[in-house]
Write an enzyme that holds these catalytic residues in place. Structure first.
Site, PDB file in Angstrom:
ATOM      1  N   ASP A 189     -18.872   9.704  16.972  1.00  0.00           N
ATOM      2  CA  ASP A 189     -19.469   9.934  18.305  1.00  0.00           C
ATOM      3  C   ASP A 189     -19.064  11.319  18.784  1.00  0.00           C
ATOM      4  O   ASP A 189     -18.724  11.529  19.947  1.00  0.00           O
ATOM      5  CB  ASP A 189     -19.027   8.872  19.305  1.00  0.00           C
ATOM      6  N   ASP A 205     -11.793   9.738  22.114  1.00  0.00           N
ATOM      7  CA  ASP A 205     -12.807   8.683  22.099  1.00  0.00           C
ATOM      8  C   ASP A 205     -13.139   8.213  20.677  1.00  0.00           C
ATOM      9  O   ASP A 205     -14.206   8.512  20.137  1.00  0.00           O
ATOM     10  CB  ASP A 205     -14.079   9.207  22.796  1.00  0.00           C
TER      11      ASP A 205
HETATM   12  N1  ADP Z   1      -6.049  11.020  26.834  1.00  0.00           N
HETATM   13  C1  ADP Z   1      -6.786  11.558  27.794  1.00  0.00           C
HETATM   14  N2  ADP Z   1      -6.291  12.506  28.618  1.00  0.00           N
HETATM   15  C2  ADP Z   1      -7.051  13.030  29.608  1.00  0.00           C
HETATM   16  N3  ADP Z   1      -8.329  12.678  29.849  1.00  0.00           N
HETATM   17  C3  ADP Z   1      -8.878  11.728  29.068  1.00  0.00           C
HETATM   18  C4  ADP Z   1      -8.146  11.130  28.009  1.00  0.00           C
HETATM   19  N4  ADP Z   1      -8.950  10.235  27.393  1.00  0.00           N
HETATM   20  C5  ADP Z   1     -10.128  10.289  28.034  1.00  0.00           C
HETATM   21  N5  ADP Z   1     -10.104  11.185  29.040  1.00  0.00           N
HETATM   22  C6  ADP Z   1     -11.209  11.504  29.969  1.00  0.00           C
HETATM   23  O1  ADP Z   1     -11.978  10.337  30.180  1.00  0.00           O
HETATM   24  C7  ADP Z   1     -13.308  10.528  29.689  1.00  0.00           C
HETATM   25  C8  ADP Z   1     -13.815   9.259  29.024  1.00  0.00           C
HETATM   26  O2  ADP Z   1     -12.980   8.913  27.948  1.00  0.00           O
HETATM   27  P1  ADP Z   1     -13.581   8.504  26.558  1.00  0.00           P
HETATM   28  O3  ADP Z   1     -12.438   8.081  25.691  1.00  0.00           O
HETATM   29  O4  ADP Z   1     -14.463   9.587  26.040  1.00  0.00           O
HETATM   30  O5  ADP Z   1     -14.406   7.194  26.928  1.00  0.00           O
HETATM   31  P2  ADP Z   1     -15.977   6.909  27.028  1.00  0.00           P
HETATM   32  O6  ADP Z   1     -16.202   5.885  25.984  1.00  0.00           O
HETATM   33  O7  ADP Z   1     -16.177   6.399  28.397  1.00  0.00           O
HETATM   34  O8  ADP Z   1     -16.724   8.177  26.744  1.00  0.00           O
HETATM   35  C9  ADP Z   1     -13.204  11.700  28.725  1.00  0.00           C
HETATM   36  O9  ADP Z   1     -14.419  12.381  28.595  1.00  0.00           O
HETATM   37  C10 ADP Z   1     -12.133  12.546  29.371  1.00  0.00           C
HETATM   38  O10 ADP Z   1     -12.671  13.316  30.418  1.00  0.00           O
HETATM   39 MG    MG Z   2     -16.433   9.758  25.551  1.00  0.00          MG
END
Ligand code: ADP
Ligand code: MG
Length: 252
Positions: A189, A205
């Site tokens: 992804d 992610d």
């Molecule tokens: N470890 C992290 N530290 C800081 N921000 C994070 C972290 N993990 C995710 N985020 C923020 O949260 C958002 C969504 O997380 P993500 O894992 O991409 O889940 P989703 O499946 O909703 O896309 C990311 O785009 C980022 O902005």
């Molecule tokens: Mg994401």
């Protein structure tokens, strides 16, 4: 205040969460069912979580919160929503991955497996030297990991930063190469939304990431490469050849 809001407030109080303005109450209302409360409770009791802070992001399947963990280290708390999350797209990534063959087919079963899968993928990636948030622990639908950013401010996505294009691109390819050849997984992804920038690019992610023996691993990798090259081309990087990129990532 209607009953619904009072119920949410009670739940938040039980978790010692004080931020109850109407926006965050709505977010918590979507996230908190009884099982999730219990899981967060246990993580608080065991010391994995000290403080639960505000929401960083609300996606289709998960909500990510800021928090403090052991020794007041900043953490990200990713909560897959059991009742209000979209989990229909999870199946094709679970089936075909031998690590998760015998999954329970209930909604919560799929989501718990998915959360554990993201934890394991991050762990494998991090062990292989790929720059990802270091996973801390996962329990049911909650994943705790290193917070990328500082002083409560999450790092931006690569799409929102001024960066040295060539250098950043090279670092991403190096990470993808380690991911493929050492961790033996494909992100599946990848896009400018799932790469943060904090001194360097950081892949995030990884719930949907699959082992390279997954029947669709190669087509997922092609899709990742196409997204990446489309973004970097748009930003002005020249001479990107997708076949070359594919070879660089996969040739050990
Ligand atoms: N470890 C992290 N530290 C800081 N921000 C994070 C972290 N993990 C995710 N985020 C923020 O949260 C958002 C969504 O997380 P993500 O894992 O991409 O889940 P989703 O499946 O909703 O896309 C990311 O785009 C980022 O902005
Ligand atoms: Mg994401």
């Amino acid at each position: 205040m209607d009953l619904k809001n009072r119920e949410i407030d009670e739940k938040l109080s039980r978790l010692r969460i004080r931020d109850k303005d109407s926006d965050s109450r709505k977010i918590w209302g979507d996230v908190l069912d009884e099982r999730t409360i219990l899981t967060l409770y246990r993580l608080l009791k065991r010391g994995f979580i000290e403080v639960i802070g505000g929401a960083i992001s609300t996606g289709k399947e998960a909500t990510v919160f800021y928090g403090l963990g052991e020794e007041d280290k900043e953490i990200a708390i990713k909560i897959y929503r059991i009742e209000t999350g979209d989990f229909r797209e999870m199946e094709p990534y679970l089936a075909g991955d031998p690590r998760f063959d015998s999954i329970k087919r209930s909604r919560s079963g799929i989501i718990y497996t998915w959360t554990q899968k993201e934890y394991k993928n991050l762990k494998r990636a991090s062990n292989a030297g790929v720059r990802v948030p270091e996973p801390i622990t996962s329990m049911n639908n909650v994943l705790l990991m290193e917070f990328i950013g500082e002083e409560e401010v999450p790092a931006p996505h690569i799409k929102d930063v001024d960066m040295d294009l060539e250098e950043t691109f090279e670092k991403i390819i190096l990470n993808l190469r380690k991911l493929y050849t050492c961790a033996k997984i494909v992100h599946a992804d990848l896009s400018e939304y799932n790469i943060l920038y904090h001194h360097e690019p950081i892949l995030i992610d990884m719930g949907q990431s699959v082992v390279i023996s997954h029947p669709n691993a190669t087509s997922f990798l092609w899709r990742d490469i196409k997204n990446l090259s489309k973004f970097f081309k748009r930003r002005g990087l020249k001479d990107l050849n997708e076949k070359d990129i594919f070879n660089r990532i996969t040739e050990g």
